[in-house]
Scaffold this motif. Structure first.
Motif, short mmCIF file in Angstrom:
data_model
loop_
_atom_site.label_atom_id
_atom_site.label_comp_id
_atom_site.label_asym_id
_atom_site.label_seq_id
_atom_site.Cartn_x
_atom_site.Cartn_y
_atom_site.Cartn_z
N LEU A 17 -31.09 11.96 23.45
CA LEU A 17 -32.15 12.15 22.46
C LEU A 17 -33.47 11.61 22.97
O LEU A 17 -33.55 10.48 23.45
N ASP A 18 -34.50 12.41 22.84
CA ASP A 18 -35.86 11.95 23.03
C ASP A 18 -36.27 11.21 21.76
O ASP A 18 -35.72 11.44 20.68
N LEU A 22 -35.17 11.71 17.50
CA LEU A 22 -34.66 10.69 16.59
C LEU A 22 -35.63 10.46 15.43
O LEU A 22 -35.21 10.31 14.29
N LEU A 23 -36.92 10.48 15.72
CA LEU A 23 -37.91 10.32 14.64
C LEU A 23 -37.84 11.48 13.66
O LEU A 23 -38.01 11.28 12.45
N ALA A 24 -37.59 12.68 14.16
CA ALA A 24 -37.45 13.84 13.26
C ALA A 24 -36.28 13.62 12.30
O ALA A 24 -36.38 13.94 11.11
N LEU A 25 -35.20 13.06 12.81
CA LEU A 25 -34.05 12.77 11.95
C LEU A 25 -34.40 11.69 10.93
O LEU A 25 -34.16 11.86 9.73
N LEU A 36 -28.70 15.40 13.76
CA LEU A 36 -27.55 14.84 13.04
C LEU A 36 -26.25 15.37 13.63
O LEU A 36 -25.28 14.62 13.81
N GLU A 37 -26.22 16.66 13.96
CA GLU A 37 -25.01 17.25 14.58
C GLU A 37 -24.70 16.62 15.93
O GLU A 37 -23.55 16.46 16.30
N ARG A 68 -31.85 -1.82 10.67
CA ARG A 68 -30.87 -1.19 9.77
C ARG A 68 -30.93 0.34 9.90
O ARG A 68 -29.91 1.02 9.96
N ALA A 69 -32.14 0.89 9.96
CA ALA A 69 -32.31 2.34 10.07
C ALA A 69 -31.76 2.89 11.38
O ALA A 69 -31.35 4.04 11.44
N LEU A 70 -31.74 2.05 12.40
CA LEU A 70 -31.31 2.51 13.72
C LEU A 70 -29.86 2.18 14.04
O LEU A 70 -29.43 2.31 15.18
#
Length: 141
Positions: A17-18, A22-25, A36-37, A68-70
Protein backbone atom coordinates in the motif's frame (compact mmCIF):
# COMPACT_ATOMS: atom_id res chain seq x y z
CA UNK A 1 23.35 -4.99 6.61
CA UNK A 2 19.69 -5.67 7.23
CA UNK A 3 17.44 -7.44 4.77
CA UNK A 4 14.18 -6.68 2.97
CA UNK A 5 13.55 -10.29 2.14
CA UNK A 6 10.34 -11.94 3.35
CA UNK A 7 10.28 -13.37 6.85
CA UNK A 8 8.33 -16.46 7.81
CA UNK A 9 5.40 -14.22 8.76
CA UNK A 10 5.46 -12.07 5.61
CA UNK A 11 2.53 -12.04 3.26
CA UNK A 12 3.74 -13.70 0.09
CA UNK A 13 0.65 -13.07 -2.05
CA UNK A 14 -0.27 -9.63 -0.82
CA UNK A 15 -0.06 -6.08 -2.04
CA UNK A 16 1.97 -3.07 -1.02
CA UNK A 17 0.00 0.00 0.00
CA UNK A 18 1.08 3.51 -0.84
CA UNK A 19 0.25 6.16 1.76
CA UNK A 20 -2.40 7.58 -0.57
CA UNK A 21 -4.21 4.25 -0.71
CA UNK A 22 -4.31 3.86 3.08
CA UNK A 23 -5.46 7.47 3.48
CA UNK A 24 -8.26 6.82 0.97
CA UNK A 25 -9.42 3.95 3.17
CA UNK A 26 -9.17 5.90 6.42
CA UNK A 27 -11.02 8.88 4.95
CA UNK A 28 -13.62 6.74 3.14
CA UNK A 29 -12.68 8.18 -0.25
CA UNK A 30 -13.34 6.64 -3.67
CA UNK A 31 -11.36 3.43 -4.01
CA UNK A 32 -11.50 2.66 -0.27
CA UNK A 33 -13.24 -0.65 -0.94
CA UNK A 34 -10.31 -1.83 -3.09
CA UNK A 35 -7.92 -1.09 -0.24
CA UNK A 36 -10.19 -2.85 2.26
CA UNK A 37 -10.18 -5.96 0.05
CA UNK A 38 -6.37 -5.93 -0.04
CA UNK A 39 -5.93 -5.25 3.66
CA UNK A 40 -5.73 -8.81 5.02
CA UNK A 41 -2.51 -9.43 3.06
CA UNK A 42 -1.18 -5.89 2.75
CA UNK A 43 2.31 -4.63 3.46
CA UNK A 44 3.48 -1.05 3.92
CA UNK A 45 6.91 0.49 4.12
CA UNK A 46 7.67 2.36 7.34
CA UNK A 47 8.29 5.51 5.27
CA UNK A 48 4.71 5.36 3.97
CA UNK A 49 3.38 4.73 7.46
CA UNK A 50 5.14 7.91 8.54
CA UNK A 51 3.44 9.80 5.71
CA UNK A 52 0.02 8.58 6.85
CA UNK A 53 0.76 9.46 10.48
CA UNK A 54 1.92 12.94 9.42
CA UNK A 55 -1.23 13.56 7.39
CA UNK A 56 -3.49 12.48 10.24
CA UNK A 57 -1.50 14.64 12.67
CA UNK A 58 -1.85 17.59 10.25
CA UNK A 59 -5.61 17.03 10.41
CA UNK A 60 -5.42 17.47 14.19
CA UNK A 61 -5.82 13.84 15.21
CA UNK A 62 -4.17 13.04 18.58
CA UNK A 63 -1.44 10.40 18.60
CA UNK A 64 -3.53 7.89 20.57
CA UNK A 65 -6.32 8.16 17.98
CA UNK A 66 -3.81 7.81 15.13
CA UNK A 67 -2.38 4.66 16.67
CA UNK A 68 -5.88 3.26 17.19
CA UNK A 69 -6.91 4.10 13.61
CA UNK A 70 -3.85 2.35 12.24
CA UNK A 71 -4.36 -0.97 14.01
CA UNK A 72 -5.42 -2.59 10.77
CA UNK A 73 -3.20 -5.66 10.73
CA UNK A 74 -0.82 -4.21 8.17
CA UNK A 75 2.66 -5.64 8.15
CA UNK A 76 5.02 -2.66 8.39
CA UNK A 77 8.36 -3.27 6.70
CA UNK A 78 11.34 -1.21 7.91
CA UNK A 79 13.01 1.04 5.35
CA UNK A 80 16.39 -0.64 5.53
CA UNK A 81 19.62 -0.28 3.58
CA UNK A 82 18.48 -2.57 0.75
CA UNK A 83 15.23 -0.64 0.24
CA UNK A 84 17.15 2.65 0.49
CA UNK A 85 19.38 1.65 -2.41
CA UNK A 86 16.44 0.35 -4.42
CA UNK A 87 14.44 3.55 -3.87
CA UNK A 88 17.45 5.64 -4.82
CA UNK A 89 18.04 3.64 -8.00
CA UNK A 90 14.42 4.33 -9.01
CA UNK A 91 15.01 8.11 -8.99
CA UNK A 92 16.16 8.53 -12.63
CA UNK A 93 13.22 6.52 -14.00
CA UNK A 94 10.62 8.22 -11.80
CA UNK A 95 11.86 11.82 -11.81
CA UNK A 96 9.64 12.82 -14.79
CA UNK A 97 6.56 11.79 -12.80
CA UNK A 98 7.61 13.79 -9.74
CA UNK A 99 7.70 10.84 -7.37
CA UNK A 100 8.74 11.52 -3.78
CA UNK A 101 10.99 9.42 -1.58
CA UNK A 102 7.83 7.93 -0.05
CA UNK A 103 6.52 6.95 -3.47
CA UNK A 104 9.84 5.34 -4.37
CA UNK A 105 9.97 3.55 -0.99
CA UNK A 106 6.60 1.99 -1.76
CA UNK A 107 7.72 0.95 -5.23
CA UNK A 108 11.02 -0.41 -3.91
CA UNK A 109 9.16 -2.60 -1.42
CA UNK A 110 6.75 -3.81 -4.11
CA UNK A 111 9.67 -4.64 -6.38
CA UNK A 112 11.60 -6.43 -3.62
CA UNK A 113 8.61 -8.67 -2.88
CA UNK A 114 7.37 -9.00 -6.49
CA UNK A 115 4.01 -7.64 -5.35
CA UNK A 116 1.68 -5.05 -6.87
CA UNK A 117 1.55 -1.54 -5.41
CA UNK A 118 -1.82 0.08 -4.70
CA UNK A 119 -2.00 3.86 -5.04
CA UNK A 120 -4.25 6.78 -5.94
CA UNK A 121 -1.41 8.50 -7.81
CA UNK A 122 -2.19 8.45 -11.54
CA UNK A 123 1.33 9.62 -12.44
CA UNK A 124 2.60 6.17 -11.49
CA UNK A 125 0.92 4.80 -14.62
CA UNK A 126 3.45 6.74 -16.74
CA UNK A 127 6.39 4.87 -15.24
CA UNK A 128 8.48 2.52 -17.34
CA UNK A 129 8.90 -0.20 -14.74
CA UNK A 130 8.22 -3.89 -14.26
CA UNK A 131 6.36 -3.16 -11.00
CA UNK A 132 2.63 -3.89 -11.17
CA UNK A 133 0.83 -0.67 -10.25
CA UNK A 134 -2.86 -0.75 -9.36
CA UNK A 135 -4.86 2.46 -9.20
CA UNK A 136 -7.57 2.15 -6.59
CA UNK A 137 -9.71 4.69 -8.45
CA UNK A 138 -10.86 4.19 -12.01
CA UNK A 139 -9.29 6.38 -14.65
CA UNK A 140 -11.69 9.03 -15.92
CA UNK A 141 -11.92 9.46 -19.71
Amino acid sequence: MTSSFPSKNSRENGTVLDASALLALLQDEPGASRVLEALPDALMCSVNLSEVVAKLADLGMPETDIRRALTLGLEIIPFDEILAYSAGILRPTTRHAGLSLGDRACLALAKSRSLPALTTDRSWTTLDTDIDIILIRDLQP
